[in-house]
Design a protein around this motif. Structure first.
Motif, PDB file in Angstrom:
ATOM      1  N   HIS A  85       0.842  -1.192   0.000  1.00  0.00           N
ATOM      2  CA  HIS A  85       0.000   0.000   0.000  1.00  0.00           C
ATOM      3  C   HIS A  85       0.878   1.242   0.000  1.00  0.00           C
ATOM      4  O   HIS A  85       1.885   1.314   0.698  1.00  0.00           O
ATOM      5  N   LEU A  86       0.499   2.202  -0.795  1.00  0.00           N
ATOM      6  CA  LEU A  86       1.112   3.519  -0.771  1.00  0.00           C
ATOM      7  C   LEU A  86       0.068   4.526  -1.223  1.00  0.00           C
ATOM      8  O   LEU A  86      -0.982   4.155  -1.775  1.00  0.00           O
ATOM      9  N   THR A  87       0.342   5.782  -0.980  1.00  0.00           N
ATOM     10  CA  THR A  87      -0.524   6.835  -1.505  1.00  0.00           C
ATOM     11  C   THR A  87       0.215   7.533  -2.643  1.00  0.00           C
ATOM     12  O   THR A  87       1.426   7.761  -2.570  1.00  0.00           O
ATOM     13  N   THR A 115       5.917  -3.944  -4.751  1.00  0.00           N
ATOM     14  CA  THR A 115       7.006  -3.104  -4.245  1.00  0.00           C
ATOM     15  C   THR A 115       7.661  -2.297  -5.361  1.00  0.00           C
ATOM     16  O   THR A 115       8.037  -1.136  -5.150  1.00  0.00           O
ATOM     17  N   THR A 116       7.798  -2.875  -6.548  1.00  0.00           N
ATOM     18  CA  THR A 116       8.533  -2.183  -7.617  1.00  0.00           C
ATOM     19  C   THR A 116       7.666  -1.130  -8.292  1.00  0.00           C
ATOM     20  O   THR A 116       8.135  -0.011  -8.547  1.00  0.00           O
ATOM     21  N   VAL A 117       6.417  -1.456  -8.585  1.00  0.00           N
ATOM     22  CA  VAL A 117       5.500  -0.423  -9.081  1.00  0.00           C
ATOM     23  C   VAL A 117       5.377   0.683  -8.039  1.00  0.00           C
ATOM     24  O   VAL A 117       5.430   1.880  -8.357  1.00  0.00           O
ATOM     25  N   GLY A 118       5.255   0.279  -6.785  1.00  0.00           N
ATOM     26  CA  GLY A 118       5.087   1.268  -5.717  1.00  0.00           C
ATOM     27  C   GLY A 118       6.290   2.162  -5.544  1.00  0.00           C
ATOM     28  O   GLY A 118       6.163   3.380  -5.376  1.00  0.00           O
ATOM     29  N   GLU A 119       7.497   1.581  -5.555  1.00  0.00           N
ATOM     30  CA  GLU A 119       8.704   2.401  -5.421  1.00  0.00           C
ATOM     31  C   GLU A 119       8.808   3.400  -6.570  1.00  0.00           C
ATOM     32  O   GLU A 119       9.137   4.579  -6.362  1.00  0.00           O
ATOM     33  N   ALA A 120       8.526   2.941  -7.797  1.00  0.00           N
ATOM     34  CA  ALA A 120       8.611   3.849  -8.937  1.00  0.00           C
ATOM     35  C   ALA A 120       7.593   4.992  -8.812  1.00  0.00           C
ATOM     36  O   ALA A 120       7.909   6.150  -9.125  1.00  0.00           O
ATOM     37  N   LEU A 121       6.379   4.681  -8.358  1.00  0.00           N
ATOM     38  CA  LEU A 121       5.389   5.741  -8.149  1.00  0.00           C
ATOM     39  C   LEU A 121       5.875   6.732  -7.092  1.00  0.00           C
ATOM     40  O   LEU A 121       5.738   7.956  -7.252  1.00  0.00           O
ATOM     41  N   ASN A 122       6.447   6.216  -6.015  1.00  0.00           N
ATOM     42  CA  ASN A 122       6.974   7.109  -4.981  1.00  0.00           C
ATOM     43  C   ASN A 122       8.107   7.979  -5.507  1.00  0.00           C
ATOM     44  O   ASN A 122       8.220   9.165  -5.158  1.00  0.00           O
ATOM     45  N   ILE A 123       8.961   7.414  -6.346  1.00  0.00           N
ATOM     46  CA  ILE A 123      10.045   8.188  -6.947  1.00  0.00           C
ATOM     47  C   ILE A 123       9.482   9.333  -7.777  1.00  0.00           C
ATOM     48  O   ILE A 123      10.022  10.450  -7.782  1.00  0.00           O
ATOM     49  N   LEU A 124       8.393   9.075  -8.472  1.00  0.00           N
ATOM     50  CA  LEU A 124       7.791  10.081  -9.364  1.00  0.00           C
ATOM     51  C   LEU A 124       6.837  11.023  -8.644  1.00  0.00           C
ATOM     52  O   LEU A 124       6.376  12.005  -9.238  1.00  0.00           O
ATOM     53  N   GLU A 125       6.533  10.753  -7.385  1.00  0.00           N
ATOM     54  CA  GLU A 125       5.533  11.528  -6.640  1.00  0.00           C
ATOM     55  C   GLU A 125       5.874  13.017  -6.579  1.00  0.00           C
ATOM     56  O   GLU A 125       4.995  13.877  -6.610  1.00  0.00           O
ATOM     57  N   ARG A 126       7.165  13.340  -6.492  1.00  0.00           N
ATOM     58  CA  ARG A 126       7.569  14.739  -6.302  1.00  0.00           C
ATOM     59  C   ARG A 126       7.529  15.541  -7.599  1.00  0.00           C
ATOM     60  O   ARG A 126       7.763  16.755  -7.584  1.00  0.00           O
ATOM     61  N   THR A 127       7.251  14.894  -8.712  1.00  0.00           N
ATOM     62  CA  THR A 127       7.229  15.584 -10.011  1.00  0.00           C
ATOM     63  C   THR A 127       5.810  15.619 -10.541  1.00  0.00           C
ATOM     64  O   THR A 127       5.129  14.589 -10.556  1.00  0.00           O
ATOM     65  N   ASP A 128       5.365  16.766 -10.973  1.00  0.00           N
ATOM     66  CA  ASP A 128       4.042  16.885 -11.588  1.00  0.00           C
ATOM     67  C   ASP A 128       4.157  16.439 -13.043  1.00  0.00           C
ATOM     68  O   ASP A 128       4.479  17.227 -13.939  1.00  0.00           O
ATOM     69  N   LEU A 129       3.917  15.163 -13.272  1.00  0.00           N
ATOM     70  CA  LEU A 129       4.098  14.599 -14.609  1.00  0.00           C
ATOM     71  C   LEU A 129       3.100  15.147 -15.614  1.00  0.00           C
ATOM     72  O   LEU A 129       3.343  15.110 -16.829  1.00  0.00           O
ATOM     73  N   SER A 130       1.976  15.661 -15.137  1.00  0.00           N
ATOM     74  CA  SER A 130       0.967  16.194 -16.056  1.00  0.00           C
ATOM     75  C   SER A 130       1.445  17.472 -16.741  1.00  0.00           C
ATOM     76  O   SER A 130       0.939  17.831 -17.813  1.00  0.00           O
ATOM     77  N   ARG A 131       2.422  18.149 -16.159  1.00  0.00           N
ATOM     78  CA  ARG A 131       2.905  19.410 -16.716  1.00  0.00           C
ATOM     79  C   ARG A 131       4.132  19.245 -17.615  1.00  0.00           C
ATOM     80  O   ARG A 131       4.543  20.184 -18.285  1.00  0.00           O
ATOM     81  N   LEU A 132       4.727  18.060 -17.601  1.00  0.00           N
ATOM     82  CA  LEU A 132       5.921  17.841 -18.414  1.00  0.00           C
ATOM     83  C   LEU A 132       5.541  17.588 -19.865  1.00  0.00           C
ATOM     84  O   LEU A 132       4.472  17.046 -20.158  1.00  0.00           O
ATOM     85  N   GLU A 186      10.122  -0.829   3.912  1.00  0.00           N
ATOM     86  CA  GLU A 186      11.168   0.144   3.628  1.00  0.00           C
ATOM     87  C   GLU A 186      11.269   0.436   2.123  1.00  0.00           C
ATOM     88  O   GLU A 186      11.522   1.575   1.718  1.00  0.00           O
ATOM     89  N   LEU A 187      11.084  -0.595   1.292  1.00  0.00           N
ATOM     90  CA  LEU A 187      11.099  -0.368  -0.153  1.00  0.00           C
ATOM     91  C   LEU A 187       9.992   0.579  -0.584  1.00  0.00           C
ATOM     92  O   LEU A 187      10.114   1.286  -1.586  1.00  0.00           O
ATOM     93  N   LEU A 188       8.900   0.599   0.186  1.00  0.00           N
ATOM     94  CA  LEU A 188       7.757   1.436  -0.163  1.00  0.00           C
ATOM     95  C   LEU A 188       7.720   2.752   0.614  1.00  0.00           C
ATOM     96  O   LEU A 188       6.744   3.495   0.513  1.00  0.00           O
ATOM     97  N   SER A 189       8.780   3.048   1.345  1.00  0.00           N
ATOM     98  CA  SER A 189       8.783   4.294   2.108  1.00  0.00           C
ATOM     99  C   SER A 189       9.125   5.474   1.202  1.00  0.00           C
ATOM    100  O   SER A 189       9.945   5.364   0.289  1.00  0.00           O
ATOM    101  N   GLN A 190       8.509   6.607   1.477  1.00  0.00           N
ATOM    102  CA  GLN A 190       8.791   7.803   0.695  1.00  0.00           C
ATOM    103  C   GLN A 190      10.214   8.289   0.935  1.00  0.00           C
ATOM    104  O   GLN A 190      10.863   8.823   0.030  1.00  0.00           O
ATOM    105  N   GLN A 191      10.730   8.052   2.140  1.00  0.00           N
ATOM    106  CA  GLN A 191      12.104   8.455   2.446  1.00  0.00           C
ATOM    107  C   GLN A 191      13.086   7.743   1.523  1.00  0.00           C
ATOM    108  O   GLN A 191      14.005   8.355   0.966  1.00  0.00           O
ATOM    109  N   PHE A 192      12.892   6.432   1.366  1.00  0.00           N
ATOM    110  CA  PHE A 192      13.791   5.691   0.476  1.00  0.00           C
ATOM    111  C   PHE A 192      13.617   6.150  -0.964  1.00  0.00           C
ATOM    112  O   PHE A 192      14.589   6.329  -1.700  1.00  0.00           O
TER     113      PHE A 192
END
Length: 599
Positions: free
Chosen positions: A287-289, A306-323, A359-365
């Motif tokens: 689970h992640l938000t 875990t892998t889909v989730g980690e990638a989503l977390n990596i991209l969370e800080r970027t507004d992909l809709s504006r790129l 930990e793999l799904l943490s936003q910090q990581f």
């Protein structure tokens, strides 16, 4: 850029495509009529999306009789075992994700195959060297203890309203009456023709009269119909403790090879205890938000969640809709690359490895990994794994090793019912055609799932969580996913494709949630799959885009490949209706339907 809480609303779709009826009666005593295919359907009463129109029709039939999403999902899966026997069936396993509208909970079933108790770390080595991969695939050595029958029964016990025999009936009838062979089925048979000829039971079933089945001909599987009838009347113990299981063991341990064929087929070492001791794995979903939405998936032994989730977390800080599209695709590919680096190092069967799922799904990581991505350069590969238990700042390093292999096939289905329950279910027998071994007299292929283990450590000198072991589950990439908005289902997606499943599901989610494509358009988008390799696999349609040349200018290298994945999904509209969506073209096109069509 900071992430934004988003509320998705979907305007009434103005497409004027007609919703064709799913059921067309065959003439009395005549050959079966192939149901029509459509990539999108909108309406109420429940929805089904799968790779095959017969299977989708079976699910709609069960929903129309008052069945739950789980009842329909088992019916669809059983029908896929008839019409897509090379991709899934009772000889394999899978992962089942369920949303319960009454409780608001998402729960999962890990029905992954397990290695026999005789399995060991060096089981795929000969004199210290890996045996040829094709020899490992077509063998009893590669066959894991099937988990699909127990998955079906466990799901029905928890969330179903009908008995196993009732939901198996459409598939039993389909197997007995037959289905119309299409181009995709013939092509897949041709891919396996040589090895199918080595096993009389396989040859007789899939090469009728000793020849490839003709497009438009009818293929019947009366043995499988009888097998479904036995399971429906006697229960799954017929496989795990009874006559079906005895025949499975014989086929695994004494592969039924034609003695006139010059092919060495290694035997397995499965026992009656291996079958009777099999259990589904009890675990919570990942689970992640993401953008204010709740994203649920499969925890290890699958690496999908875990892998889909980690990638989503990596991209969370970027507004992909504006790129612009080039920048968006660049970040998608780089996030996939990093996610696979961490997946390959850390994910395996949690019963045998200390897998740091949380930990793999943490936003910090994720933040410690996201800072590796720059807009004007490509990370050199293979990227070294990070340590999710001790996240470090931006230190881009490379590591040795090779990309683990995982067969590119499987099948996926998504179902919703009139009460709001949702199922996202991926099942498999691994390669197209699995081990190639049909259980004589039983009509189903056995899996070759144990070749999903790494034969030797991927990165020399580092622990490898995915080496073979007794009663161990091989790592998977299956990524059945359910997304909730304010506690209610928004959409569910999944795909076949081996390790490309992860990148396919990620790309579909980003296309729908960030790029605002419709679900069917997000599924149809040209695909690329970056899995921490020097070259990104890409479909012809992806490489034909102008953005591909711009990505090459940044440093991306592409390797042309065939179709990637074959996704399906369902989405709930604000007014309570459902969209069912499937592939418009890949694998011959999928099949979407609703109980009561209406725009």
């Amino acid at each position: 850029m900071p992430s934004r809480h988003i509320r998705l609303t979907l305007a009434v779709i103005t497409s004027c495509a007609l919703i064709a009826p799913m059921a067309q009666a065959a003439p009395p005593g005549g050959p079966p009529t192939e149901p029509p295919k459509q990539a999108e359907a909108i309406g109420s009463g429940g929805a089904v999306a799968s790779a095959d129109p017969y299977a989708t029709q079976a699910g709609i039939e069960v929903l129309s009789r008052g069945g739950t999403a789980t009842d329909a999902a088992v019916a669809v899966a059983a029908a896929l075992g008839v019409t897509e026997p090379y991709l899934g069936g009772i000889g394999g396993g899978g992962f089942f994700v369920h949303y319960d509208a009454k409780t608001g909970k998402v729960e999962t079933i890990d029905g992954r195959e397990t290695a026999p108790s005789a399995a060991h770390r060096d089981m795929f080595l000969d004199n210290g060297r890996p045996i040829p991969f094709d020899d490992a695939v077509t063998s009893g050595l590669s066959v894991g203890v099937p988990g699909t029958p127990m998955t079906w029964q466990a799901a029905l016990d928890r969330w179903g309203s009908k008995k196993l025999g009732e939901v198996l009936r459409p598939a039993e009838q389909l197997a007995r009456k037959g289905f119309v062979v299409d181009k995709t089925f013939r092509e897949r048979t041709a891919q396996n023709e040589q090895r199918f000829r080595a096993f009389p039971a396989t040859r007789d079933l899939f090469l009728p009269g000793g020849k490839l089945p003709e497009v438009g001909s009818v293929l019947r599987n009366r043995d499988l119909a009888d097998t479904y009838r036995i399971m429906g009347t006697r229960g799954i113990d017929a496989l795990y403790r009874g006559e079906l299981g005895a025949d499975v063991l014989k086929a695994v341990n004494q592969p039924p090879v034609d003695p006139t064929v010059k092919r060495t087929v290694r035997p397995g070492g499965m026992t009656t205890d291996d079958l009777s001791d099999y259990r589904i794995a009890e675990q919570s979903p990942t689970h992640l938000t993401y953008r204010g939405l709740d994203v649920y998936g499969m925890a290890p032994s699958s690496s999908g969640g875990t892998t889909v989730g980690e990638a989503l977390n990596i991209l969370e800080r970027t507004d992909l809709s504006r790129l612009d599209k080039t920048a968006y695709l660049h970040r998608f590919l780089e996030a996939s690359k990093i996610g696979f680096a961490d997946r390959n190092r850390w994910v395996g069967d949690p019963k045998f490895n200390d897998v740091p799922t949380d930990e793999l799904l943490s936003q910090q990581f994720a933040d410690s990994r996201a800072c590796l991505i720059t807009d004007d350069a490509v990370l050199p590969t293979p990227v070294a794994a990070g340590d999710p238990r001790n996240p470090q700042g931006c230190q881009a390093r490379t590591a040795g090793g090779v990309e683990p292999y995982e067969g590119p096939n499987t099948t996926h289905l998504t179902v919703a019912d009139k009460w709001g329950d949702v199922v996202s279910y991926t099942l498999t027998i691994e390669q197209v055609g699995g081990s190639g071994i049909v259980v004589p007299g039983r009509g189903f292929l056995l899996n070759n799932e144990l070749t999903d283990f790494n034969f030797t450590p991927v990165t020399p000198g580092q622990p490898d969580p995915n080496l073979p072991g007794p009663s161990k589950r091989p790592r998977s990439s299956m990524s059945p996913t359910i997304v909730l908005q304010d506690g209610r289902p928004l959409l569910a997606v999944g795909s076949p494709g081996g390790s490309t499943i992860i990148t396919t599901v990620l790309q579909v989610l980003l296309g729908r949630l960030d790029r605002k494509l419709s679900l069917v358009d997000a599924i149809a988008e040209p695909r690329a799959s970056q899995r921490n390799a020097g070259q990104t696999e890409a479909e012809a349609g992806f490489l034909a885009q102008p953005e591909a040349e711009k990505l090459k200018a940044i440093g991306h290298q592409f390797k042309p490949t065939g179709e990637i994945g074959s996704a399906t999904g369902v989405e709930r509209l604000p007014d309570g209706r459902w969209i069912a969506a499937a592939e418009p073209e890949r694998a011959g096109g999928g099949s979407a339907a609703v109980v009561v069509p209406g725009r």
